[in-house]
Every structure is written in structure tokens, then in C-alpha cells.
Write an enzyme that holds these catalytic residues in place. Structure first.
Site, PDB file in Angstrom:
ATOM      1  N   SER A 135      28.901  53.869  38.239  1.00 58.90           N
ATOM      2  CA  SER A 135      28.741  53.633  39.980  1.00 58.90           C
ATOM      3  C   SER A 135      28.280  54.855  40.443  1.00 58.90           C
ATOM      4  O   SER A 135      28.229  56.155  39.971  1.00 58.90           O
ATOM      5  CB  SER A 135      30.082  53.415  40.548  1.00 58.90           C
ATOM      6  OG  SER A 135      30.059  53.098  41.936  1.00 58.90           O
ATOM      7  N   TYR A 148      39.479  54.608  42.040  1.00 59.94           N
ATOM      8  CA  TYR A 148      38.129  54.167  41.596  1.00 59.94           C
ATOM      9  C   TYR A 148      37.160  55.171  41.498  1.00 59.94           C
ATOM     10  O   TYR A 148      36.320  55.121  40.370  1.00 59.94           O
ATOM     11  CB  TYR A 148      37.654  52.847  42.339  1.00 59.94           C
ATOM     12  CG  TYR A 148      36.432  52.232  41.892  1.00 59.94           C
ATOM     13  CD1 TYR A 148      36.545  51.595  40.757  1.00 59.94           C
ATOM     14  CD2 TYR A 148      35.090  52.428  42.811  1.00 59.94           C
ATOM     15  CE1 TYR A 148      35.328  50.865  40.474  1.00 59.94           C
ATOM     16  CE2 TYR A 148      34.054  52.061  42.227  1.00 59.94           C
ATOM     17  CZ  TYR A 148      34.178  51.014  41.212  1.00 59.94           C
ATOM     18  OH  TYR A 148      32.857  50.751  40.774  1.00 59.94           O
TER      19      TYR A 148
HETATM   20  N1  LIG Z   1      29.701  45.495  42.676  1.00 55.81           N
HETATM   21  C1  LIG Z   1      29.425  46.784  42.921  1.00 55.81           C
HETATM   22  O1  LIG Z   1      29.156  47.160  44.185  1.00 55.81           O
HETATM   23  C2  LIG Z   1      29.555  47.728  41.878  1.00 55.81           C
HETATM   24  C3  LIG Z   1      28.858  48.974  42.079  1.00 55.81           C
HETATM   25  C4  LIG Z   1      28.812  49.932  41.172  1.00 55.81           C
HETATM   26  C5  LIG Z   1      29.511  49.770  40.006  1.00 55.81           C
HETATM   27  N2  LIG Z   1      30.148  48.474  39.652  1.00 55.81           N
HETATM   28  C6  LIG Z   1      30.780  48.168  38.235  1.00 55.81           C
HETATM   29  O2  LIG Z   1      30.051  47.120  37.588  1.00 55.81           O
HETATM   30  C7  LIG Z   1      31.238  46.440  36.740  1.00 55.81           C
HETATM   31  C8  LIG Z   1      30.999  45.094  37.057  1.00 55.81           C
HETATM   32  O3  LIG Z   1      31.871  44.728  38.275  1.00 55.81           O
HETATM   33  P1  LIG Z   1      31.182  43.757  39.096  1.00 55.81           P
HETATM   34  O4  LIG Z   1      30.468  44.036  40.342  1.00 55.81           O
HETATM   35  O5  LIG Z   1      30.154  42.874  38.562  1.00 55.81           O
HETATM   36  O6  LIG Z   1      32.312  42.883  39.496  1.00 55.81           O
HETATM   37  P2  LIG Z   1      33.070  41.436  39.412  1.00 55.81           P
HETATM   38  O7  LIG Z   1      32.226  40.314  39.587  1.00 55.81           O
HETATM   39  O8  LIG Z   1      34.349  41.602  39.869  1.00 55.81           O
HETATM   40  O9  LIG Z   1      33.119  41.683  37.514  1.00 55.81           O
HETATM   41  C9  LIG Z   1      34.245  42.314  37.096  1.00 55.81           C
HETATM   42  C10 LIG Z   1      34.210  41.833  35.413  1.00 55.81           C
HETATM   43  O10 LIG Z   1      35.325  42.778  34.837  1.00 55.81           O
HETATM   44  C11 LIG Z   1      35.886  41.896  34.068  1.00 55.81           C
HETATM   45  N3  LIG Z   1      37.460  42.453  34.146  1.00 55.81           N
HETATM   46  C12 LIG Z   1      38.222  42.996  34.934  1.00 55.81           C
HETATM   47  N4  LIG Z   1      39.460  43.492  34.423  1.00 55.81           N
HETATM   48  C13 LIG Z   1      39.258  43.013  33.310  1.00 55.81           C
HETATM   49  C14 LIG Z   1      40.427  43.226  32.283  1.00 55.81           C
HETATM   50  N5  LIG Z   1      41.529  43.726  32.298  1.00 55.81           N
HETATM   51  N6  LIG Z   1      39.957  42.855  31.088  1.00 55.81           N
HETATM   52  C15 LIG Z   1      38.714  42.649  30.440  1.00 55.81           C
HETATM   53  N7  LIG Z   1      37.965  42.153  31.584  1.00 55.81           N
HETATM   54  C16 LIG Z   1      38.070  42.596  32.788  1.00 55.81           C
HETATM   55  C17 LIG Z   1      35.851  40.760  34.896  1.00 55.81           C
HETATM   56  O11 LIG Z   1      36.504  39.615  33.964  1.00 55.81           O
HETATM   57  P3  LIG Z   1      37.890  38.569  34.078  1.00 55.81           P
HETATM   58  O12 LIG Z   1      38.353  38.811  35.394  1.00 55.81           O
HETATM   59  O13 LIG Z   1      37.319  37.302  33.632  1.00 55.81           O
HETATM   60  O14 LIG Z   1      38.644  39.384  33.205  1.00 55.81           O
HETATM   61  C18 LIG Z   1      34.657  40.513  35.128  1.00 55.81           C
HETATM   62  O15 LIG Z   1      33.992  40.020  34.323  1.00 55.81           O
HETATM   63  C19 LIG Z   1      32.354  47.339  37.297  1.00 55.81           C
HETATM   64  O16 LIG Z   1      32.837  48.414  36.491  1.00 55.81           O
HETATM   65  C20 LIG Z   1      32.276  48.027  38.570  1.00 55.81           C
HETATM   66  O17 LIG Z   1      33.237  49.063  38.781  1.00 55.81           O
HETATM   67  C21 LIG Z   1      30.061  47.675  40.681  1.00 55.81           C
END
Ligand SMILES: NC(=O)c1ccc[n+]([C@@H]2O[C@H](COP(=O)([O-])OP(=O)(O)OC[C@H]3O[C@@H](n4cnc5c(N)ncnc54)[C@H](OP(=O)(O)O)[C@@H]3O)[C@@H](O)[C@H]2O)c1
Length: 259
Positions: A135, A148
Site C-alpha cells: 500500500s 496497518y
Molecule cells: N482499498 C484500499 O484503499 C487499499 C489500498 C492499498 C492497499 N490495499 C490492500 O489491498 C488488499 C485487498 O484489499 P481490498 O481493498 O480489496 O479490501 P477487501 O475488499 O476488504 O478485500 C480483502 C480480501 O482479503 C480477504 N481476507 C481478509 N482476511 C482474510 C483471512 N483471514 N483469510 C483469508 N482471506 C482474508 C477477504 O476475503 P474473506 O473476507 O472472504 O476472507 C477479501 O477477499 C489488502 O491487502 C489491502 O491492505 C487496499
């Protein structure tokens, strides 16, 4: 070609899955929510001529990460994307310890375990891709989301260091870090916060990330403003960045000091 994506049940992971399916990749989709994974599989197999395997696994459990590797290690995976992760908003002394330990397990330990185990196989083959989703938070300290931000620093710096080791040893394996700014996903709902600047779409981020990865870019930052922020984090005095990040985070909904 086979890609395994963790956290493929929503957001960036789901869009990476769609994008890779459109490029003809067979997929292994990992997350906890089985129903979501099934819907995504049905949708993608109706649109593209690809094979999709779904694996339900809670990656906060260390033994499940090792078990996941054992389950897929003979499938000749070409691309691993460590995308699963989540955040938690609040003052460090007030946020829930168990939830933070769960975050450290998913954001750090699972990424560490899968990167190491797959890298060993990829190095032997002298071929493969590993994309770790860090990130923009990986470039700075993040008051009010301290754990985080620290977790994403770990992912970014681990990835950069391993990438250098591979280059120095002339091993033809790619490892890179995707460092997005705000992206419209389920992230905020899970973290209990809201962005202070508008997010970009997860499909835009996925497409940019994969194009840059296949071009060999090791640190991938979608959007010019976010690249500028990464540069500022390197150039500005860290005190200024800390102050700025604190106030940016404080403006998020859910600020505990405003309750
Ligand atoms: N959105 C942003 O602004 C942003 C910015 C920078 C980086 N990121 C990073 O991008 C990545 C994806 O996040 P997102 O934004 O797409 O959020 P999201 O829509 O909440 O997706 C998160 C994913 O992680 C999975 N997950 C969470 N806990 C888990 C566990 N214990 N075991 C297995 N899977 C798990 C969830 O699946 P289940 O709940 O079905 O398990 C879901 O598929 C993350 O690493 C986040 O830190 C996000």
C-alpha cells in the site's frame, strides 16, 4: 498459465481475478467466504474459457497457510498474488489486541510464509511471478492506523529486499509490491473508516498492476498523485509526514477522539 490469488472474494483481489481470466489464466481463488468465491467462479467461467479452483482458507491461522501451500504446490503455479489483508482504525491503546494480531497474521505472516515457500519452488524452476499487495501506507508511519501501516511497511521492504537478492543472483523470478492509495472496495467497512480523498476503482488498479508487473516493475504505484505522495514521504522530514498523516487519518469517520 495458473495464478493463485489470496483475498479473491472482493475488491482488488476479485478484479485481479477477472483481469487474469480475461488474459487466459486459470485461477486458484483463496479467501474465507465460500459463497462469494463460488459466485465469482461461476461468473468468470461463463465469460472466459478458464478453469477455476476455489479454496476456503483463513490465512490468519499459520497452519492454514502452510496447508494451502501443500495443497497447491504440485500444480505448477506461475503467478502468486498475496493480496488478502485488512486494516483497523483507532488509537493504538484502544484498538482490539486480538484483531490486530489477526491483522499481523494475515498482512504479514501469511505473506511471509507463502512468499518464501513459493519463491523456493520458483527459484528452482528459474521462473515465476510473485506480486505482494502492500500500500502507499508502506512508505510511512500511520498514526490512528498504526498497525496497518507498519504491516504494509513490512510487506514493501521484504519484497524490495528479496527482489534485490534475486537480481544479484541472476534468478529469473519476478517479485514486486503493489502500493495503491485509496481504492473503492470493502476495505473501509472492514477497517471502520472512510477515505478523506476519493478512491479509484479496483478494476483500474488491477489492470495497471498487472501491466506493470509483466513489464517487470518492482514497486507499482497506481495514479500520479499517489506516486507524488510516495516521493514526498521520502523527501519531507518524517516529523512533517507524521503530522500530516495524523490529521489526514483523524479526518476519517470513526475517529475515536471525536466519540
Ligand atoms: N482499498 C484500499 O484503499 C487499499 C489500498 C492499498 C492497499 N490495499 C490492500 O489491498 C488488499 C485487498 O484489499 P481490498 O481493498 O480489496 O479490501 P477487501 O475488499 O476488504 O478485500 C480483502 C480480501 O482479503 C480477504 N481476507 C481478509 N482476511 C482474510 C483471512 N483471514 N483469510 C483469508 N482471506 C482474508 C477477504 O476475503 P474473506 O473476507 O472472504 O476472507 C477479501 O477477499 C489488502 O491487502 C489491502 O491492505 C487496499
Amino acid at each position: 498459465m495458473i495464478a493463485m490469488i489470496t483475498g479473491a472474494s472482493s475488491g482488488i483481489g476479485e478484479e485481479l481475478a477477472k483481469n487474469l481470466a480475461s488474459r487466459g489464466f486459470n485461477l486458484i481463488l483463496v479467501a474465507r467466504r465460500a459463497e462469494r468465491l463460488k459466485e465469482i467462479k461461476e461468473n468468470l467461467t461463463s465469460l472466459f474459457d478458464v478453469k477455476i479452483k476455489i479454496i476456503c482458507a483463513d490465512l490468519s491461522v499459520t497452519s492454514r497457510c502452510k496447508h494451502l501451500y501443500e495443497k497447491v504446490k504440485d500444480m505448477r503455479i506461475d503467478l502468486l498474488i498475496n493480496n488478502a489483508g485488512f486494516g483497523l482504525f483507532g488509537r493504538f491503546e484502544e484498538t482490539d489486541l486480538d484483531r490486530e494480531l489477526e491483522m499481523i497474521n494475515v498482512n504479514i505472516k501469511a505473506v511471509h510464509i507463502l512468499t518464501k515457500l513459493f519463491l523456493r519452488d520458483f527459484s528452482k524452476r528459474n521462473y515465476g511471478y510473485i506480486l505482494n499487495v502492500a500500500s502507499i501506507a508502506g512508505f510511512m508511519a500511520g498514526p490512528l492506523m498504526a498497525t496497518y501501516y507498519a504491516s504494509k511497511n513490512y510487506v514493501l521492504q521484504l519484497t524490495r529486499a528479496v527482489s534485490q537478492e534475486l537480481k544479484e543472483n541472476k534468478i529469473n523470478v519476478y517479485i514486486g509490491a503493489l502500493c495503491p492509495g485509496p481504492v473503492d472496495t470493502e476495505f473501509n467497512r472492514v477497517a471502520g473508516s472512510e477515505f478523506t480523498i476519493g478512491g479509484v476503482s479496483a478494476s483500474e488498479v488491477a489492470d495497471y498492476a498487472l501491466n506493470e508487473m509483466f513489464r517487470g516493475k518492482n514497486v507499482i504505484i497506481p495514479k500520479a498523485e499517489i506516486k507524488a505522495l510516495a516521493l514526498a514521504a521520502k523527501a519531507l522530514p518524517s516529523k512533517w509526514m507524521l503530522w500530516g498523516t495524523y490529521f489526514a487519518q483523524k479526518a476519517r469517520r470513526g475517529d475515536p477522539s471525536e466519540k
